[in-house]
Design a protein around this motif. Structure first.
Motif, PDB file in Angstrom:
ATOM      1  N   ARG A 284     -40.195   4.932  11.709  1.00  0.00           N
ATOM      2  CA  ARG A 284     -39.944   5.159  10.290  1.00  0.00           C
ATOM      3  C   ARG A 284     -38.877   4.188   9.787  1.00  0.00           C
ATOM      4  N   PHE A 285     -39.108   3.605   8.614  1.00  0.00           N
ATOM      5  CA  PHE A 285     -38.035   2.845   7.949  1.00  0.00           C
ATOM      6  C   PHE A 285     -37.726   3.576   6.665  1.00  0.00           C
ATOM      7  N   GLY A 286     -36.669   4.333   6.646  1.00  0.00           N
ATOM      8  CA  GLY A 286     -36.398   5.139   5.461  1.00  0.00           C
ATOM      9  C   GLY A 286     -37.581   6.054   5.222  1.00  0.00           C
TER      10      GLY A 286
ATOM     11  N   PHE B  49     -36.756  -4.342  20.268  1.00  0.00           N
ATOM     12  CA  PHE B  49     -36.051  -4.821  19.079  1.00  0.00           C
ATOM     13  C   PHE B  49     -35.849  -3.705  18.061  1.00  0.00           C
ATOM     14  N   TYR B  50     -36.758  -2.744  18.047  1.00  0.00           N
ATOM     15  CA  TYR B  50     -36.545  -1.549  17.232  1.00  0.00           C
ATOM     16  C   TYR B  50     -36.478  -0.355  18.154  1.00  0.00           C
ATOM     17  N   LYS B  51     -35.643   0.606  17.795  1.00  0.00           N
ATOM     18  CA  LYS B  51     -35.632   1.889  18.501  1.00  0.00           C
ATOM     19  C   LYS B  51     -36.664   2.788  17.832  1.00  0.00           C
TER      20      LYS B  51
ATOM     21  N   ASP C  92     -47.830 -12.107  19.540  1.00  0.00           N
ATOM     22  CA  ASP C  92     -48.005 -11.693  18.146  1.00  0.00           C
ATOM     23  C   ASP C  92     -48.717 -12.808  17.382  1.00  0.00           C
ATOM     24  N   GLU C  93     -49.989 -12.612  17.140  1.00  0.00           N
ATOM     25  CA  GLU C  93     -50.821 -13.563  16.407  1.00  0.00           C
ATOM     26  C   GLU C  93     -50.685 -14.990  16.912  1.00  0.00           C
ATOM     27  N   PRO C  94     -51.037 -15.203  18.171  1.00  0.00           N
ATOM     28  CA  PRO C  94     -50.871 -16.557  18.721  1.00  0.00           C
ATOM     29  C   PRO C  94     -51.821 -17.570  18.087  1.00  0.00           C
TER      30      PRO C  94
ATOM     31  N   PHE D  10     -43.421 -14.521  18.973  1.00  0.00           N
ATOM     32  CA  PHE D  10     -43.148 -13.987  17.643  1.00  0.00           C
ATOM     33  C   PHE D  10     -44.184 -14.469  16.636  1.00  0.00           C
ATOM     34  N   GLN D  11     -44.372 -13.630  15.637  1.00  0.00           N
ATOM     35  CA  GLN D  11     -45.335 -13.988  14.588  1.00  0.00           C
ATOM     36  C   GLN D  11     -44.914 -15.287  13.885  1.00  0.00           C
ATOM     37  N   ASN D  12     -43.618 -15.372  13.561  1.00  0.00           N
ATOM     38  CA  ASN D  12     -43.080 -16.647  13.081  1.00  0.00           C
ATOM     39  C   ASN D  12     -42.442 -17.293  14.300  1.00  0.00           C
TER      40      ASN D  12
ATOM     41  N   GLU E 254     -32.258  -6.238  10.454  1.00  0.00           N
ATOM     42  CA  GLU E 254     -32.637  -7.444  11.165  1.00  0.00           C
ATOM     43  C   GLU E 254     -34.150  -7.457  11.282  1.00  0.00           C
ATOM     44  N   LYS E 255     -34.768  -8.401  10.596  1.00  0.00           N
ATOM     45  CA  LYS E 255     -36.225  -8.498  10.683  1.00  0.00           C
ATOM     46  C   LYS E 255     -36.564  -9.397  11.853  1.00  0.00           C
ATOM     47  N   VAL E 256     -37.456  -8.930  12.682  1.00  0.00           N
ATOM     48  CA  VAL E 256     -37.832  -9.743  13.827  1.00  0.00           C
ATOM     49  C   VAL E 256     -39.155 -10.436  13.504  1.00  0.00           C
TER      50      VAL E 256
ATOM     51  N   PRO F 210     -55.418  -4.448   9.577  1.00  0.00           N
ATOM     52  CA  PRO F 210     -55.095  -5.238   8.382  1.00  0.00           C
ATOM     53  C   PRO F 210     -53.600  -5.526   8.277  1.00  0.00           C
ATOM     54  N   ASN F 211     -53.252  -6.381   7.329  1.00  0.00           N
ATOM     55  CA  ASN F 211     -51.835  -6.719   7.121  1.00  0.00           C
ATOM     56  C   ASN F 211     -51.032  -5.465   6.838  1.00  0.00           C
ATOM     57  N   GLY F 212     -49.873  -5.408   7.459  1.00  0.00           N
ATOM     58  CA  GLY F 212     -48.999  -4.274   7.198  1.00  0.00           C
ATOM     59  C   GLY F 212     -49.392  -3.018   7.927  1.00  0.00           C
ATOM     60  N   ALA F 213     -50.350  -3.130   8.866  1.00  0.00           N
ATOM     61  CA  ALA F 213     -50.805  -1.932   9.561  1.00  0.00           C
ATOM     62  C   ALA F 213     -49.753  -1.401  10.527  1.00  0.00           C
ATOM     63  N   GLY F 214     -48.793  -2.221  10.882  1.00  0.00           N
ATOM     64  CA  GLY F 214     -47.754  -1.762  11.795  1.00  0.00           C
ATOM     65  C   GLY F 214     -47.862  -2.379  13.177  1.00  0.00           C
ATOM     66  N   LYS F 215     -48.661  -3.435  13.305  1.00  0.00           N
ATOM     67  CA  LYS F 215     -48.866  -4.044  14.620  1.00  0.00           C
ATOM     68  C   LYS F 215     -47.567  -4.650  15.156  1.00  0.00           C
ATOM     69  N   THR F 216     -46.953  -5.460  14.320  1.00  0.00           N
ATOM     70  CA  THR F 216     -45.722  -6.097  14.765  1.00  0.00           C
ATOM     71  C   THR F 216     -44.652  -5.053  15.066  1.00  0.00           C
ATOM     72  N   THR F 217     -44.654  -4.002  14.289  1.00  0.00           N
ATOM     73  CA  THR F 217     -43.668  -2.945  14.520  1.00  0.00           C
ATOM     74  C   THR F 217     -43.874  -2.304  15.896  1.00  0.00           C
ATOM     75  N   VAL F 218     -45.148  -2.095  16.279  1.00  0.00           N
ATOM     76  CA  VAL F 218     -45.417  -1.577  17.629  1.00  0.00           C
ATOM     77  C   VAL F 218     -44.836  -2.526  18.677  1.00  0.00           C
TER      78      VAL F 218
ATOM     79  N   ILE G  95     -43.404   5.151   6.778  1.00  0.00           N
ATOM     80  CA  ILE G  95     -43.805   5.358   8.168  1.00  0.00           C
ATOM     81  C   ILE G  95     -44.663   4.177   8.572  1.00  0.00           C
ATOM     82  N   ALA G  96     -44.059   3.256   9.300  1.00  0.00           N
ATOM     83  CA  ALA G  96     -44.767   2.026   9.645  1.00  0.00           C
ATOM     84  C   ALA G  96     -45.717   2.259  10.802  1.00  0.00           C
ATOM     85  N   VAL G  97     -45.333   3.128  11.721  1.00  0.00           N
ATOM     86  CA  VAL G  97     -46.205   3.478  12.852  1.00  0.00           C
ATOM     87  C   VAL G  97     -46.202   4.994  12.940  1.00  0.00           C
TER      88      VAL G  97
HETATM   89  N1  LIG Z   1     -37.231  -3.809   9.543  1.00  0.00           N
HETATM   90  C1  LIG Z   1     -38.036  -3.222   8.651  1.00  0.00           C
HETATM   91  N2  LIG Z   1     -37.498  -2.520   7.632  1.00  0.00           N
HETATM   92  C2  LIG Z   1     -38.293  -1.939   6.716  1.00  0.00           C
HETATM   93  N3  LIG Z   1     -39.618  -1.991   6.742  1.00  0.00           N
HETATM   94  C3  LIG Z   1     -40.222  -2.687   7.717  1.00  0.00           C
HETATM   95  C4  LIG Z   1     -39.456  -3.324   8.721  1.00  0.00           C
HETATM   96  N4  LIG Z   1     -40.310  -3.932   9.579  1.00  0.00           N
HETATM   97  C5  LIG Z   1     -41.529  -3.666   9.119  1.00  0.00           C
HETATM   98  N5  LIG Z   1     -41.502  -2.916   8.011  1.00  0.00           N
HETATM   99  C6  LIG Z   1     -42.642  -2.405   7.259  1.00  0.00           C
HETATM  100  O1  LIG Z   1     -43.533  -1.783   8.129  1.00  0.00           O
HETATM  101  C7  LIG Z   1     -44.876  -2.022   7.746  1.00  0.00           C
HETATM  102  C8  LIG Z   1     -45.626  -2.585   8.915  1.00  0.00           C
HETATM  103  O2  LIG Z   1     -45.196  -3.903   9.128  1.00  0.00           O
HETATM  104  P1  LIG Z   1     -45.678  -4.813  10.336  1.00  0.00           P
HETATM  105  O3  LIG Z   1     -44.936  -6.077  10.270  1.00  0.00           O
HETATM  106  O4  LIG Z   1     -45.612  -4.039  11.569  1.00  0.00           O
HETATM  107  O5  LIG Z   1     -47.198  -5.085   9.943  1.00  0.00           O
HETATM  108  P2  LIG Z   1     -48.254  -5.979  10.703  1.00  0.00           P
HETATM  109  O6  LIG Z   1     -49.350  -5.101  11.086  1.00  0.00           O
HETATM  110  O7  LIG Z   1     -47.608  -6.765  11.741  1.00  0.00           O
HETATM  111  O8  LIG Z   1     -48.753  -6.910   9.534  1.00  0.00           O
HETATM  112  P3  LIG Z   1     -49.123  -8.470   9.542  1.00  0.00           P
HETATM  113  O9  LIG Z   1     -50.520  -8.571   9.924  1.00  0.00           O
HETATM  114  O10 LIG Z   1     -48.885  -8.867   8.124  1.00  0.00           O
HETATM  115  O11 LIG Z   1     -48.190  -9.128  10.485  1.00  0.00           O
HETATM  116  C9  LIG Z   1     -44.822  -2.944   6.556  1.00  0.00           C
HETATM  117  O12 LIG Z   1     -44.996  -2.171   5.401  1.00  0.00           O
HETATM  118  C10 LIG Z   1     -43.451  -3.536   6.617  1.00  0.00           C
HETATM  119  O13 LIG Z   1     -42.974  -3.829   5.334  1.00  0.00           O
END
Ligand SMILES: Nc1ncnc2c1ncn2[C@@H]1O[C@H](COP(=O)(O)OP(=O)(O)OP(=O)(O)O)[C@@H](O)[C@H]1O
Ligand SMILES: [Mg+2]
Lengths: 508, 305, 308
Positions: free
Chosen positions: C23-25, C63-65, C218-220, C123-125, B303-305, C48-56, C28-30
């Motif tokens: 970790r996703f598989g 929403f994530y454990k 998230d990125e308002p 939410f970002q979207n 589930e992608k949030v 930068p994009n993909g840094a893991g901000k949204t994941t934090v 390591i996102a964060v």
């Molecule tokens: N549910 C998920 N399953 C697998 N990988 C994920 C999942 N959610 C995020 N990721 C991966 O974790 C990494 C960090 O993603 P994240 O969305 O946190 O980046 P971000 O800093 O918010 O980037 P952006 O500025 O583009 O929003 C990315 O490589 C992304 O593909």
């Protein structure tokens, strides 16, 4: 790329129902470089229309050839033989070709503007305009209906058919409204709704007749315990039990998303039916439970004795009294369903249902416990299904697993979707259309006339065939149902309908 | 032990049939995300087409070579059923593609009702029996007077299934059609932009699924020797269960799921109660979906949030 | 366990992120990120994009454990390290402290992070209830306060006066926020019909209707034009000024970050590379090298690598 023969068939060359000549490739993307629509010459229009008609006719013939052209016939106890009906195939193919040709030359002319379904449709605007008046009008008509039937058919007894039809339709209106809570408001796809209908019906049937059940209660709660229980006491029990089952079934499955939820609910519906068939000691299996006691007028029986309804209120006894009373009972139950739903929609829980349908993740971010919220929707819907089931049992006075097949669920779901999910008036309209229409199809006996199909012809066979066809056709025609816009539950200055393009359908 | 072996054989036979039907469900779900409710009835229609074809070949043309009859019937049933399925997709599903999610589902339910009632009207409501086509069996082993038998028709079913599955596997793995299918599964819009003919690919998916269901239909007819217009629903739901159990969207999963469901059903009937065998199948469906929604070989959904 | 980060200085922390990993598989996102957000401040998370901000954010809001780490949220005032350790050891998801209460967010399911710990998010979207009106969106957000008497509250079912009063309170709050975001005129329009900038602000107002102590955005400002962006800044500053709500903010728009944030955390490839006041971060050579100073073409390379 493999090129099987199907690739050669020009687009839009189909027996029926397909959308022809849309100038957008069917993958939904606009053509990259649309050619200016050339004004076609008359000759080519007719030519292509004829080709198209011929191709469709041939295709229809080919499709019908194996199962209409031949028939495996039983001859006594011997092996199957074959009979041929190529004429029939030719007739159908001809009909399709001619129909197609006429349509090609008239409605489907190339260059005709393709209707897009943006914005509120005519139906929606109409529904919105009429909405305030529609509900009272519908209910007044529903109340007046049996009297109108008596007046128009000229007497109590002759009106029986019409009042029965009214009861039948109202039962489906109520079931539609009940399922509407689950599917239309909460966006949960439930294909096993009939299970709750069955729970309600069997609850009443068992409580009112079953020896084992009565013995059980008598053994635990005293001999006299059960004797006084009537429909009116069993009705809430049926509803509560159905809701209870809703919670039991809902709890594990509500995490699943859309289609999976649909399948699991379908499976639950089937399981309940199979258990009803096989648990013979309790339910009497496939033979069903008969001689369920009839409904009473709050304790006063509808019979010809001095204690009966007619004698007590100084009327001449007539069996129609009971039927008319049943009509008002189901009307009251349906009205209850509608009122409770209207009220719930204006409460936090109802708003949460709709929010859930719109976006479950956003709901969770606002602290809404989505499982609990779904469960309430499931249980509330199930409860009304249970009420309707108890009513079914007391009306027909016979229940058997036959009445609770998947078809029944499919019909109720079709009513909800066809009505336009969430809209009560739409659902009522769809129930009247679908169920009333199906009943009308029973009266096709004129087809038995000698000059048509002859007396051997059984028109009732065609009922479900036409029903299935109508389901497909209506979906293709109006995928979002009759009333697709949504009325907000609260407003500051002005109530504006929300167009169906914005309303989501739920994913869980 | 002997009983178990016998049930194993019977279960695998039944499972092959379920597996063949399940592929149709799984492929269609994979490519357009829709549960094709009418697929069970397509299977039933194919069995009827097979029946007509067998009757035509035997009573009218007087053919007697069983293998020739079977081969011709298979081809005819596959072609006509494919055509039927193609028409269904074209008429009832394609106009609804990309619209409201429930609409194709309701349309499919309508199609399912339409098909079974059409066959009822066209062919009559009674069971249609055929004389046994391949009655011979051979005894695999015998102990304490209990014979474990393997019927030739069971062998035929397994061989035909295995051959066709191999061919099918080649089709979706090695040809451009398979590539186009996978592209459409991933992203239909993108695939279209890259020049994949999406409509054709989806149509072919329906045709292939139906052709495999037709094989199942003919095998079913040969195995049981009888078919009825209402025979689509239950095998359909069981095949769907198989697809879900194996992991919907996964082709090997569908076959594996089919075999498992076939085995469970026969073993359940043999050891527990035959009345509740359908309850067992449905319960497996429920339990799988609750505890293992991605199935045995499916990919878990994130589930992608 | 690391003690509360000194960067926040004398201010009481509201959220302490301790060695958070996700970790996703194999990805390591964060990676072992720790920082503290202070009460009453705007803390920005950039990278930068993909840094893991949204994941934090997804970890904070349940929403994530998280794969590892501790996320402690303080109600009232900061807990002492002893209290924090006691609750952590207790295995419970929350505990009372001298100053108020303490929640371990990684142990709470998402809806409880919102309803108990009172962390709201956007939410970002954008995720509005697009088929419901603007007003309805704001009323749904008050679900928790209105359902304290149960989902099927009889007073509500019968529309009793006590319920009508409660309803009125909810309406007043919705109207207050409508006024704050300047959408009073559009109260009866479906949320999905609003222009993008209005949707962003409505989402923030909706989150605020849940009475949060911490608001995660998230990125308002993404996709806003300069005028909308300015209005957003004002809204955020007014939230910080007038409400007892601290803000955690992900933002790419550096002008927004520099203007309104008190404290900035910089992530890159899942790791924290800098943490401090906007001025400190702006002059941090690591940040300049990895983020602020990346040239246009290099940025494209980075994006391609990250698969954004
Ligand atoms: N549910 C998920 N399953 C697998 N990988 C994920 C999942 N959610 C995020 N990721 C991966 O974790 C990494 C960090 O993603 P994240 O969305 O946190 O980046 P971000 O800093 O918010 O980037 P952006 O500025 O583009 O929003 C990315 O490589 C992304 O593909
Ligand atoms: Mg992000």
């Amino acid at each position: 790329m493999v090129h099987p023969p199907v690739a050669d068939i020009p687009p839009g060359s189909l027996p029926s129902g397909s959308v022809p000549q849309v100038d957008v490739p069917a993958n939904g993307l606009p053509a990259l470089a649309p050619l200016p629509p050339a004004v076609p010459r008359q000759g080519s229009v007719v030519g292509s229309a004829v080709t198209d008609a011929v191709v469709s006719g041939l295709l229809t013939g080919l499709l019908l050839l194996p199962l209409v052209g031949f028939r495996a016939t039983e001859s006594g106890s011997g092996p199957l033989g074959l009979t041929y009906r190529f004429g029939l195939v030719a007739v159908f193919a001809g009909i399709v070709a001619v129909l197609r040709l006429v349509l090609n030359l008239t409605v489907w002319r190339r260059g005709r503007k393709v209707k897009t379904s943006e914005g509120p449709s005519a139906f929606a605007t109409l529904a919105l305009k009429a909405a305030p008046a529609l509900r009272p009008a519908f209910f007044s008509f529903a109340i007046a209906y049996p009297f109108l039937a008596i007046l128009l058919s000229g007497g109590l007894s002759p009106s029986r058919y019409w009042v029965d039809l009214g009861i039948y339709v109202l039962t489906y209106v109520m079931l539609g409204w009940g399922l509407n809570i689950v599917v239309g408001l909460a966006g949960l796809l439930d294909l096993g709704y009939v299970a709750f209908y069955a729970v309600g019906a069997y609850t009443f049937a068992l409580l009112s007749t079953s020896v084992p059940v009565n013995d059980f209660f008598a053994g635990h709660l005293g001999e006299g315990f059960w004797t006084a229980w009537s429909f009116w006491l069993c009705l809430p029990v049926s509803g509560i039990l159905a809701a209870f089952w809703g919670v039991i079934l809902g709890f594990p499955v509500l995490r699943l998303r859309g289609d999976y939820l649909a399948i699991v609910t379908l499976a639950f519906g089937e399981i309940i039916r199979l258990v009803l068939i096989n648990w013979v000691s309790l339910t009497n299996g496939g033979a069903g439970i008969s001689s369920i006691p009839p409904i009473s007028f709050f304790g006063v029986p509808f019979n010809a004795t001095d204690e009966g309804f007619a004698a007590k209120y100084g009327l001449d006894f007539d069996s129609m009294h009971r039927i008319i009373f049943l009509y008002f009972v189901i009307l009251a139950l349906a009205a209850l369903t509608a009122l409770v739903t209207i009220r719930l929609r204006q409460m936090p829980v109802g708003r949460a249902w709709e929010a859930l349908r719109e976006d479950e993740i956003a709901c969770r971010s606002l602290g809404i416990n989505t499982t609990l919220t779904k469960l309430t929707a499931f249980a509330t819907g199930a409860m009304f299904g249970g009420f309707a089931g108890a009513f079914f049992a007391v009306r027909v006075r016979f229940v058997s697993p036959e009445s609770f097949t998947f078809m029944e669920s499919a019909v109720i779901l079709a009513i909800v979707v066809l009505g336009g999910m969430g809209s009560q008036m739409g659902v009522a309209g769809a129930a009247i259309l679908l169920i009333g229409g199906m009943e009308m199809l029973r009266n096709l006996s004129f087809l038995k006339a000698d000059f048509l199909f002859g007396p051997d012809f059984d028109p009732s066979l065609y009922r479900m065939l036409i029903f299935g066809f109508a389901m497909v056709a209506v979906m293709v025609w109006r995928p979002r149902g009759l009333v697709s816009s949504r009325l907000p539950t609260i407003f500051l200055k002005e109530r504006k309908a929300v167009s169906s393009a914005l309303v989501k359908e739920g994913h869980g | 032990m002997e009983v178990f072996l016998q049930q194993l054989i019977n279960g695998l036979t039944l499972g092959s049939i379920y597996g063949l039907i399940a592929i149709g469900y799984t492929m269609v779900f994979g490519i357009i995300g829709m549960v094709n409710f009418a697929h069970g009835d397509v299977f039933m229609v194919s069995a009827f087409i097979g029946l007509i074809c067998v009757l035509l070949l035997t009573t009218v043309l007087g053919m007697s070579s069983i293998f020739l009859i079977l081969a011709i019937t298979l081809v005819v049933a596959m072609v006509f059923t494919g055509l039927v399925s193609w028409a269904i997709e074209r008429v009832a599903y394609r106009p609804l593609r990309g619209s409201f999610r429930l609409a194709p589902m309701i349309s499919a339910i309508g199609m399912s009702i339409l098909l079974s009632n059409f066959v009822q009207v066209a062919q009559g409501p009674r069971n249609k029996p055929l004389p046994p086509m391949v009655p011979d069996v051979f005894v695999v082993m015998e102990r304490n007077g209990y014979e474990v038998t393997l019927a030739y028709k069971q062998i035929i079913i397994m061989v035909v299934t295995a051959t066709l599955l191999a061919g099918f596997w080649w089709l979706v793995q090695k040809t451009s059609l398979g590539r186009a299918q996978r592209a459409c599964e991933q992203d239909r819009k993108m695939a279209a932009l890259l020049g994949v003919n999406v409509d054709l690919t989806i149509s072919l998916t329906f045709v292939i699924g139906a052709a495999l269901a037709a094989v199942a239909g003919v095998m079913y007819l040969m195995y049981y020797g009888v078919v009825n217009f209402a025979d689509g629903f239950v095998p359909g739901v069981k095949a769907f269960t198989a697809a879900v159990l194996g992991g919907i969207g996964s082709l090997p999963g569908a076959v594996l799921g089919g075999l498992l469901i076939g085995l469970i059903e026969t073993l359940w009937s043999a050891y527990f109660s035959i009345e509740y065998k359908d309850v067992a199948a449905f319960s497996i469906l429920v339990v799988t979906l609750i505890f293992l929604p991605q199935g045995l070989l499916g990919r878990p959904e994130v589930e992608k949030v | 366990m690391a003690s509360l980060d000194p960067v926040a200085g004398a201010r009481a922390p509201i959220l302490a992120v301790d060695h958070l990993s996700m970790r996703f598989g194999g990805l390591i996102a964060v990676n072992d990120v720790s920082f503290v957000a202070a009460r009453g401040e705007v803390t920005a998370v950039i990278g930068p994009n993909g840094a893991g901000k949204t994941t934090v954010f997804n970890c904070i809001t349940g929403f994530y454990k998280p794969s590892a780490g501790r996320l402690a949220l303080f109600h009232g005032g900061a807990a002492t390290p002893d209290e924090l350790d006691a609750v952590t050891a207790s295995g419970l998801s929350w505990g009372r402290t001298g100053a108020g209460a303490l929640y371990l967010l990684e142990r709470l399911p998402d809806h409880k992070v919102a309803s108990w710990a009172r962390v709201a998010r956007t939410f970002q979207n954008i995720r509005l209830f697009s088929g419901m009106t603007v007003l309805e969106n704001l009323l749904v957000a008050q679900h928790m306060s209105l359902t304290s008497a149960g989902l099927l509250n009889p007073a509500a079912l019968l529309n009793l006066p006590s319920w009508k009063r409660q309803q009125k309170g909810a309406m007043d709050k919705a109207l207050y926020w409508l006024d704050q975001i300047g959408l009073m005129e559009r109260a009866d329009d479906p949320a999905g019909d609003l222009p993008y900038g209005d949707q962003r602000r409505l989402e923030i107002a909706r989150a605020m209707c849940t009475n949060p102590v911490l608001l995660c955005l998230d990125e308002p400002a993404a996709g806003l034009n300069p005028r909308e962006s300015a209005a957003l800044n004002e809204l955020l500053l007014s939230i910080r000024r007038d409400h007892d709500t601290s803000i955690l903010l992900i933002e790419h728009d550096m002008s927004v970050v520099m203007e309104i944030s008190d404290h900035v955390v910089v992530l890159e490839y899942g790791c924290k590379i800098a943490d401090g006041t906007p001025q400190e971060v702006r002059t941090d050579p690591k940040v300049i090298a990895s983020y602020l100073g990346v040239e246009e073409d290099e940025a494209a390379v980075v994006e391609a690598e990250v698969g954004a």
